[in-house]
Design an enzyme around this catalytic site. Structure first.
Site, PDB file in Angstrom:
ATOM      1  N   ASP A  49       6.978  17.955  88.327  1.00 20.52           N
ATOM      2  CA  ASP A  49       5.820  17.980  87.436  1.00 20.52           C
ATOM      3  C   ASP A  49       5.142  16.619  87.354  1.00 20.52           C
ATOM      4  O   ASP A  49       5.805  15.586  87.220  1.00 20.52           O
ATOM      5  CB  ASP A  49       6.250  18.407  86.034  1.00 20.52           C
ATOM      6  CG  ASP A  49       6.559  19.889  85.966  1.00 20.52           C
ATOM      7  OD1 ASP A  49       5.670  20.691  86.326  1.00 20.52           O
ATOM      8  OD2 ASP A  49       7.688  20.258  85.580  1.00 20.52           O
ATOM      9  N   ASP A  83       7.006  29.897  86.105  1.00 19.57           N
ATOM     10  CA  ASP A  83       7.373  28.571  85.611  1.00 19.57           C
ATOM     11  C   ASP A  83       7.451  28.568  84.091  1.00 19.57           C
ATOM     12  O   ASP A  83       6.428  28.601  83.413  1.00 19.57           O
ATOM     13  CB  ASP A  83       6.336  27.551  86.097  1.00 19.57           C
ATOM     14  CG  ASP A  83       6.692  26.119  85.709  1.00 19.57           C
ATOM     15  OD1 ASP A  83       7.708  25.903  85.023  1.00 19.57           O
ATOM     16  OD2 ASP A  83       5.953  25.202  86.112  1.00 19.57           O
TER      17      ASP A  83
END
Length: 215
Positions: A34, A175
Site C-alpha cells: 500500500d 481487499d
C-alpha cells in the site's frame, strides 16, 4: 489461479525480512504493497525502497496507490521493481487514467484500478475492459484491521460480469477484512485475496493458504 496477497501494512517492519520469508514459505507469491500520500487518505504508508526487500526474497509486488496524483507516484515507483499496480480513478479524468496505464504498460507492469466501497464498478466499464486488475475494496481505505463490509458483494458481482463478458484476463482482488468466512462467501467472484492482520496473527500462516486451496 486463486492466490493470497499478504498485506505489508500488517507486517512488523522490525521483522520485515523474517516475516517476508515466513509468508513465502507458507505459499505467498505476491506481496500487497500500500502507498498512501496523506491526502487521498489521511494516512501514509510505504515509499518505493521497500520494494527491494520484497524482490530480494523472490516474491512479486502488487502496489495499491491511494494517492491524489497517480501519474506522479507511478513515475517514481517504476524506477524500482514492481509487478502490478492499481490506483483510484475517481479523482482523475480518463485521460490521466490512460496516461498512468501507458506508463505502467511501457515498463512491463500489470495495471488496473481500485474501487472504494461507495464506487459503482459499472461507472468504469471502459477502463475495466483494458485493465489487468481490479481491486474491490471491502473496507474504507487508509488503515488495516477493519471488518469486511458485506455491501461490496454487489460490486463483486458487477466486476465478475464485466470479466466474464468483456475482459476474461481481468484479475479480481478483494481487499479488506478477509477471513475464512469472507473467502467462503466470495469464492466464486474473487481471484486474489489481500489479507493483512488475519493472516499475520496466525501462528501457522500456511493454514490460511491451505484453506483457500481447499475451497
Amino acid at each position: 489461479m486463486k492466490s493470497i496477497e499478504p498485506s505489508l501494512l500488517a507486517f512488523d517492519l522490525k521483522q520485515l525480512n523474517s516475516q517476508l520469508q515466513e509468508v513465502k514459505s507458507a505459499g505467498a507469491i505476491y506481496i500487497h504493497y500500500d502507498v498512501m500520500d496523506g491526502i487521498f487518505v489521511p494516512n501514509t504508508a510505504f515509499g518505493p525502497q521497500t520494494l527491494l526487500n520484497i524482490h530480494a526474497h523472490g516474491m512479486l509486488s502488487n502496489v495499491h496507490m491511494m494517492v491524489q496524483d497517480p501519474v506522479k507516484w507511478i513515475n517514481e515507483f517504476v524506477k524500482f521493481p514492481m509487478n502490478a499496480c492499481t490506483f483510484h480513478p475517481e479523482i482523475v479524468d480518463n485521460s490521466i487514467c490512460e496516461q498512468a496505464f501507458q506508463i505502467l504498460k511501457t515498463h512491463g507492469v500489470k495495471y488496473g484500478i481500485a474501487l472504494k466501497t461507495n464506487i459503482d464498478a459499472n461507472q468504469y466499464i471502459n477502463l475495466l475492459k483494458a485493465c489487468d486488475y481490479v481491486s474491490v475494496m471491502s473496507v474504507v481505505p487508509g488503515k488495516g484491521g477493519q471488518s469486511f463490509m458485506p455491501e461490496v458483494m454487489d460490486n463483486l458481482k458487477k466486476v465478475k460480469k464485466i470479466k466474464t463478458e468483456l475482459n476474461p484476463r481481468l484479475i479480481i482482488q478483494l481487499d479488506g477484512g478477509v477471513n475464512f468466512d469472507v473467502m467462503r462467501l466470495t469464492k466464486e467472484f474473487v481471484d486474489h485475496y489481500v489479507i493483512g492482520s488475519f493472516l499475520m496473527k496466525q501462528t501457522n500462516k500456511k493454514v490460511v493458504f491451505d484453506f483457500l486451496k481447499n475451497l
